[in-house]
Design an enzyme around this catalytic site. Structure first.
Site, PDB file in Angstrom:
ATOM      1  N   HIS A 231       0.820  -1.217   0.000  1.00 47.20           N
ATOM      2  CA  HIS A 231       0.000   0.000   0.000  1.00 47.20           C
ATOM      3  C   HIS A 231       0.855   1.269   0.000  1.00 47.20           C
ATOM      4  O   HIS A 231       0.430   2.302   0.494  1.00 47.20           O
ATOM      5  CB  HIS A 231      -0.980   0.002   1.190  1.00 47.20           C
ATOM      6  CG  HIS A 231      -2.122  -0.950   0.990  1.00 47.20           C
ATOM      7  ND1 HIS A 231      -3.371  -0.541   0.586  1.00 47.20           N
ATOM      8  CD2 HIS A 231      -2.198  -2.292   1.119  1.00 47.20           C
ATOM      9  CE1 HIS A 231      -4.174  -1.595   0.494  1.00 47.20           C
ATOM     10  NE2 HIS A 231      -3.480  -2.669   0.811  1.00 47.20           N
TER      11      HIS A 231
ATOM     12  N   ALA B  28      -6.889 -11.851  -7.452  1.00 45.90           N
ATOM     13  CA  ALA B  28      -6.108 -12.610  -6.465  1.00 45.90           C
ATOM     14  C   ALA B  28      -4.900 -11.829  -5.977  1.00 45.90           C
ATOM     15  O   ALA B  28      -4.041 -12.373  -5.296  1.00 45.90           O
ATOM     16  CB  ALA B  28      -5.666 -13.946  -7.056  1.00 45.90           C
ATOM     17  N   GLY B  29      -4.819 -10.560  -6.322  1.00 45.48           N
ATOM     18  CA  GLY B  29      -3.688  -9.758  -5.856  1.00 45.48           C
ATOM     19  C   GLY B  29      -2.457  -9.894  -6.729  1.00 45.48           C
ATOM     20  O   GLY B  29      -1.391  -9.407  -6.380  1.00 45.48           O
ATOM     21  N   LEU B  30      -2.567 -10.569  -7.892  1.00 41.71           N
ATOM     22  CA  LEU B  30      -1.429 -10.678  -8.813  1.00 41.71           C
ATOM     23  C   LEU B  30      -1.554  -9.699  -9.974  1.00 41.71           C
ATOM     24  O   LEU B  30      -0.820  -9.759 -10.936  1.00 41.71           O
ATOM     25  CB  LEU B  30      -1.299 -12.112  -9.351  1.00 41.71           C
ATOM     26  CG  LEU B  30      -1.052 -13.194  -8.314  1.00 41.71           C
ATOM     27  CD1 LEU B  30      -0.819 -14.538  -8.996  1.00 41.71           C
ATOM     28  CD2 LEU B  30       0.143 -12.863  -7.426  1.00 41.71           C
ATOM     29  N   SER B  31      -2.551  -8.819  -9.855  1.00 45.28           N
ATOM     30  CA  SER B  31      -2.733  -7.735 -10.807  1.00 45.28           C
ATOM     31  C   SER B  31      -3.104  -8.193 -12.217  1.00 45.28           C
ATOM     32  O   SER B  31      -2.437  -7.852 -13.200  1.00 45.28           O
ATOM     33  CB  SER B  31      -1.486  -6.850 -10.860  1.00 45.28           C
ATOM     34  OG  SER B  31      -1.863  -5.675 -11.517  1.00 45.28           O
ATOM     35  N   SER B  32      -4.189  -8.955 -12.274  1.00 40.25           N
ATOM     36  CA  SER B  32      -4.731  -9.300 -13.593  1.00 40.25           C
ATOM     37  C   SER B  32      -5.219  -8.049 -14.303  1.00 40.25           C
ATOM     38  O   SER B  32      -5.204  -7.980 -15.534  1.00 40.25           O
ATOM     39  CB  SER B  32      -5.881 -10.299 -13.447  1.00 40.25           C
ATOM     40  OG  SER B  32      -7.005  -9.697 -12.816  1.00 40.25           O
ATOM     41  N   SER B  33      -5.632  -7.036 -13.543  1.00 37.73           N
ATOM     42  CA  SER B  33      -6.181  -5.834 -14.185  1.00 37.73           C
ATOM     43  C   SER B  33      -5.098  -5.074 -14.941  1.00 37.73           C
ATOM     44  O   SER B  33      -5.291  -4.705 -16.101  1.00 37.73           O
ATOM     45  CB  SER B  33      -6.871  -4.928 -13.157  1.00 37.73           C
ATOM     46  OG  SER B  33      -5.991  -4.540 -12.143  1.00 37.73           O
TER      47      SER B  33
ATOM     48  N   GLU C 143      -7.722   2.906 -15.366  1.00 40.99           N
ATOM     49  CA  GLU C 143      -8.295   2.223 -14.191  1.00 40.99           C
ATOM     50  C   GLU C 143      -8.850   3.238 -13.183  1.00 40.99           C
ATOM     51  O   GLU C 143      -9.909   3.037 -12.605  1.00 40.99           O
ATOM     52  CB  GLU C 143      -7.238   1.317 -13.543  1.00 40.99           C
ATOM     53  CG  GLU C 143      -7.823   0.412 -12.480  1.00 40.99           C
ATOM     54  CD  GLU C 143      -7.013  -0.848 -12.188  1.00 40.99           C
ATOM     55  OE1 GLU C 143      -6.162  -1.234 -13.019  1.00 40.99           O
ATOM     56  OE2 GLU C 143      -7.244  -1.448 -11.123  1.00 40.99           O
TER      57      GLU C 143
ATOM     58  N   ASP D 241       1.458  -1.596 -10.369  1.00 36.16           N
ATOM     59  CA  ASP D 241       1.123  -2.776 -11.170  1.00 36.16           C
ATOM     60  C   ASP D 241       1.438  -2.549 -12.649  1.00 36.16           C
ATOM     61  O   ASP D 241       1.997  -3.416 -13.322  1.00 36.16           O
ATOM     62  CB  ASP D 241      -0.368  -3.117 -11.012  1.00 36.16           C
ATOM     63  CG  ASP D 241      -0.738  -3.366  -9.563  1.00 36.16           C
ATOM     64  OD1 ASP D 241       0.181  -3.456  -8.726  1.00 36.16           O
ATOM     65  OD2 ASP D 241      -1.946  -3.474  -9.274  1.00 36.16           O
TER      66      ASP D 241
END
Ligand code: ADP
Ligand code: MG
Length: 403
Positions: free
Chosen positions: A34, A121-126, A158, A170
């Site tokens: 963060h 899942a926190g692996l930054s697919s976005s 985003e 990311d």
């Protein structure tokens, strides 16, 4: 591993014609939880799981998008109104919207999206989707763009189009990933320095808890507001402070005594985490993996107790890891409230650590996790046709750089 020959066949069946293929990786952040939206420092690696966008130019300006994950095709004209509610297609439309402000004559495109990065899942697919889609649109327009500018354009998509106030980590990780390296990123200056990780000595193990709590995005935005409020309070006595990056915990410990306890905890996490990232970079430069692991575990504890963004499942995954042989450190990665942990493990024990972590987590929670040894991988790019059928994600030797 994704079979791109199937994806190409699917593209031909749905849209007709031969696509070009663009790839962007997900990421895990070793430490610096963060911190990006506080303009701090972070230390992610690009992972060996990627989002692929198969793309073909259209004769009109429309975007036709198929996501294999949602098994849904949608078509948009540039004149269509902006979506009111968040939808997966907004990530792609948002990138087109963002790039259109900078690149004249962005063409219409048929896009097929296939991703190995687990969603949410926190692996930054976005960011992987945004950067791969951005590269595809730029590639079809035969336009090159500086990678920092591309990362910023994707973040703007985003933030402003999807409505998720993510930081810049990311997108930068997807754009600048380097095989075998962590990325030392200054989220204010956007400077990126690759730092080699000695994979003969340590391995990075990613463990997906397979749980994501619904409050993740509202709590994320709440944390951002809290950090802004803490910085505003600090400014009353230290006017030059722009964000919590500009101050240390010893400097604000005394003056924050009268703050609400929650706000104080948030500021303590951010400021002590910044100190931990600096120490972690020193440790990585010296291949002092005991110290790096300890700092990662301290980061998790701070995210749990002060920033309060963990979850019972994340804490279970970390607690189990701490008892396994080869363990050096572990923490949650990403926004929190579920998703993945990242573990630093001695290389010689990684092959036993990984299945044992999965077995014990499943025994404790009755939920099968996804635990794997992850390699630090290369950044986004276009695949050369010779790689289409034997693509090994993340380490394509002949991949064309798009810069
Ligand atoms: P994370 O980035 O950690 O995976 P986010 O909530 O930021 O989680 O982004 C996940 C969202 O990104 C999904 O809900 C979806 O809207 C979009 N997305 C990611 N990958 C795909 C994909 N392959 N197809 C369609 N949408 C996707
Ligand atoms: Mg995301």
């Amino acid at each position: 591993m994704l079979a791109l020959s199937h994806s190409r066949e699917e593209f031909r069946r749905r849209f007709g014609g031969e696509p070009r293929i663009f790839r962007a990786p997900g990421r895990v952040n070793l430490i610096g939880g963060h911190l990006d939206y506080n303009e701090g420092w972070v230390l992610p690696i690009a992972v060996d799981r990627s989002c692929y966008v198969l793309a073909r130019r259209r004769n009109d300006l429309n975007l036709r998008i198929y996501s294999a994950h949602f098994d849904e095709t949608l078509e948009f004209s540039p004149d269509d109104p902006r979506p009111v509610a968040a939808h997966w297609s907004s990530y792609v439309r948002g990138v087109a919207w963002s790039l259109a402000g900078e690149v004249p004559q962005l063409p219409g495109a048929d896009l097929l999206i296939e991703s190995e990065v687990p969603l949410g899942a926190g692996l930054s697919s976005s960011a992987a989707l945004e950067v791969a889609a951005g590269l595809a649109l730029l590639g079809l327009a035969e336009t090159a763009m500086d990678l920092t500018a591309l990362a910023l354009a994707c973040q703007r998509a985003e933030n402003e189009y999807v409505g998720m106030r993510c930081g810049i980590m990311d997108q930068l990780a997807a754009c600048f990933g380097r095989q075998g390296c962590a990325l030392w990123i200054d989220c204010r200056t956007l400077a990126v320095e690759p730092l080699p990780i000695d994979e003969n000595r340590v391995r990075i193990v990613v463990a997906n808890t397979m749980v994501k709590h619904a409050l993740a995005s509202s709590e994320y935005n709440q944390r951002r507001r809290e950090c802004e409020e803490a910085a505003a309070r600090v400014r009353q006595t230290h006017p030059s402070v722009r964000t919590l990056r500009d101050i240390t915990w010893p400097e604000i410990e005394g003056l924050s005594c009268s703050w609400p306890a929650t706000l104080r905890r948030r500021a303590r996490h951010i400021t002590t985490e910044i100190a931990r990232v600096h120490a972690a970079v020193d440790a990585l430069r010296e291949s002092d993996f005991e110290s790096l692991g300890r700092l990662m575990s301290e980061s998790h504890d701070s995210l749990d107790s002060d920033y309060q963004v963990t979850s019972p499942e994340l804490n279970t995954m970390v607690a189990i890891a701490r008892g396994l042989s080869g363990f050096l450190g572990a923490r949650m990665t990403g926004g929190g409230f579920g998703g993945c942990t990242v573990n630093l493990v001695r290389a010689e024990q990684a092959e036993t650590f990984t299945p044992e972590l999965a077995r014990r987590y499943q025994a404790d929670t009755s939920r099968p996790p996804d635990v794997y040894i992850c390699r630090a991988s290369d950044c986004a790019g276009e695949l050369h046709p010779s790689q289409f059928d034997d693509q090994a994600a993340g380490s394509p030797p002949a991949e064309r750089s798009l810069q």
